[in-house]
Design a protein around this motif. Structure first.
Motif, PDB file in Angstrom:
ATOM      1  N   ASP A 107      -5.684  -8.113 -23.032  1.00 41.08           N
ATOM      2  CA  ASP A 107      -5.506  -7.350 -24.994  1.00 41.08           C
ATOM      3  C   ASP A 107      -7.028  -7.084 -25.319  1.00 41.08           C
ATOM      4  O   ASP A 107      -8.065  -7.756 -24.812  1.00 41.08           O
ATOM      5  CB  ASP A 107      -4.768  -8.653 -25.785  1.00 41.08           C
ATOM      6  CG  ASP A 107      -4.576  -8.252 -27.055  1.00 41.08           C
ATOM      7  OD1 ASP A 107      -4.729  -7.639 -27.300  1.00 41.08           O
ATOM      8  OD2 ASP A 107      -4.696 -10.304 -27.621  1.00 41.08           O
TER       9      ASP A 107
ATOM     10  N   ALA B  86       1.588  -3.769 -13.140  1.00 36.61           N
ATOM     11  CA  ALA B  86      -0.065  -3.994 -14.175  1.00 36.61           C
ATOM     12  C   ALA B  86       0.143  -4.418 -15.315  1.00 36.61           C
ATOM     13  O   ALA B  86       1.175  -3.461 -15.929  1.00 36.61           O
ATOM     14  CB  ALA B  86      -0.416  -3.341 -13.249  1.00 36.61           C
ATOM     15  N   THR B  87      -0.738  -4.824 -15.509  1.00 33.65           N
ATOM     16  CA  THR B  87      -0.963  -5.056 -17.147  1.00 33.65           C
ATOM     17  C   THR B  87      -2.155  -4.821 -17.870  1.00 33.65           C
ATOM     18  O   THR B  87      -2.959  -4.693 -16.742  1.00 33.65           O
ATOM     19  CB  THR B  87      -0.873  -6.534 -17.976  1.00 33.65           C
ATOM     20  OG1 THR B  87      -0.991  -7.430 -17.400  1.00 33.65           O
ATOM     21  CG2 THR B  87       0.700  -6.479 -17.158  1.00 33.65           C
ATOM     22  N   ALA B  88      -2.658  -4.596 -19.353  1.00 37.19           N
ATOM     23  CA  ALA B  88      -4.101  -4.194 -19.131  1.00 37.19           C
ATOM     24  C   ALA B  88      -4.059  -5.361 -20.615  1.00 37.19           C
ATOM     25  O   ALA B  88      -3.631  -6.097 -20.883  1.00 37.19           O
ATOM     26  CB  ALA B  88      -4.246  -2.946 -20.097  1.00 37.19           C
TER      27      ALA B  88
ATOM     28  N   ARG C   6     -11.427  -8.147 -24.976  1.00 34.53           N
ATOM     29  CA  ARG C   6     -12.542  -8.048 -24.157  1.00 34.53           C
ATOM     30  C   ARG C   6     -13.735  -8.222 -24.501  1.00 34.53           C
ATOM     31  O   ARG C   6     -14.133  -8.977 -25.296  1.00 34.53           O
ATOM     32  CB  ARG C   6     -12.408  -6.545 -23.944  1.00 34.53           C
ATOM     33  CG  ARG C   6     -11.370  -6.201 -23.730  1.00 34.53           C
ATOM     34  CD  ARG C   6     -10.772  -4.601 -23.153  1.00 34.53           C
ATOM     35  NE  ARG C   6     -10.225  -4.164 -23.035  1.00 34.53           N
ATOM     36  CZ  ARG C   6      -9.863  -2.765 -23.154  1.00 34.53           C
ATOM     37  NH1 ARG C   6     -10.015  -2.362 -23.467  1.00 34.53           N
ATOM     38  NH2 ARG C   6      -8.248  -2.407 -22.655  1.00 34.53           N
TER      39      ARG C   6
ATOM     40  N   ARG D 141       2.650   0.424 -11.657  1.00 36.93           N
ATOM     41  CA  ARG D 141       2.135   1.123 -12.925  1.00 36.93           C
ATOM     42  C   ARG D 141       3.038   1.164 -13.798  1.00 36.93           C
ATOM     43  O   ARG D 141       3.366   2.582 -13.388  1.00 36.93           O
ATOM     44  CB  ARG D 141       1.143   1.610 -13.211  1.00 36.93           C
ATOM     45  CG  ARG D 141       0.013   0.598 -12.153  1.00 36.93           C
ATOM     46  CD  ARG D 141      -1.053   1.586 -11.697  1.00 36.93           C
ATOM     47  NE  ARG D 141      -1.717   0.032 -10.819  1.00 36.93           N
ATOM     48  CZ  ARG D 141      -3.345   0.549 -10.639  1.00 36.93           C
ATOM     49  NH1 ARG D 141      -3.725   1.582 -11.215  1.00 36.93           N
ATOM     50  NH2 ARG D 141      -4.262   0.042  -9.657  1.00 36.93           N
TER      51      ARG D 141
ATOM     52  N   ASP E 192       3.058   3.489 -18.288  1.00 37.35           N
ATOM     53  CA  ASP E 192       2.943   3.537 -19.167  1.00 37.35           C
ATOM     54  C   ASP E 192       3.465   3.295 -20.407  1.00 37.35           C
ATOM     55  O   ASP E 192       5.011   2.416 -20.274  1.00 37.35           O
ATOM     56  CB  ASP E 192       2.920   5.304 -19.384  1.00 37.35           C
ATOM     57  CG  ASP E 192       2.326   5.562 -20.723  1.00 37.35           C
ATOM     58  OD1 ASP E 192       2.614   5.572 -21.721  1.00 37.35           O
ATOM     59  OD2 ASP E 192       0.979   6.216 -20.365  1.00 37.35           O
TER      60      ASP E 192
END
Length: 141
Positions: free
Chosen positions: A137, A133-135, A141, A105, A107
């Motif tokens: 978009d 790890a990605t968040a 959501r 992970r 930042d």
């Protein structure tokens, strides 16, 4: 006696309007039927993200790189930011299990070199299952 011809002389002329029409039609035809081949210089295979959670991630080794380039392995912080210090911290936390999946992970503001250093340390220790790890978009959501 000289007789004048009162008819106007027919002077030959070239009418360009039909010629311009034909040329414009040909240009439009060639522009529409031409296939544009956009080739890139570099061939890239972009990473794919999967939104499904797996059971292996619950037991995976977590390596976190913060925005300052500091490393955290599970709950332990590496003392320095060099490869050897990071390798020692990973080896202490992971033990001898090199088949364990690793979740890296970072930042979004992390320097790229810090992520490469983490991947280099993991590779030198023999870890082969490294996930980044990605968040999701914000639009999805």
């Amino acid at each position: 006696m000289r007789i004048r011809d009162r008819r106007a002389r027919d002077e030959p002329e070239l009418n360009l309007v039909p010629l311009i029409d034909v040329i414009l039609v040909l240009i439009i035809f060639f522009v529409i039927t031409t296939t544009f081949d956009a080739r890139s210089v570099m061939k890239l295979e972009l990473p794919r993200a999967n939104a499904e959670d797996t059971q292996a991630q619950t037991q995976s080794l977590s390596v976190l790189v913060n925005a300052d380039g500091r490393y955290f392995v599970d709950d332990r912080e590496a003392l320095r930011t060099d490869v050897e210090s990071l390798k020692r911290t990973i080896a202490e936390v992971a033990g001898d299990d090199r088949q364990r999946p690793v979740l890296l992970r970072a930042d979004a503001r992390t320097p790229h070199q810090a992520v490469v250093t983490a991947m280099d340390a993991l590779g030198q220790l023999g870890f082969r299952q490294i996930s980044i790890a990605t968040a999701p978009d914000a639009a999805t959501r």
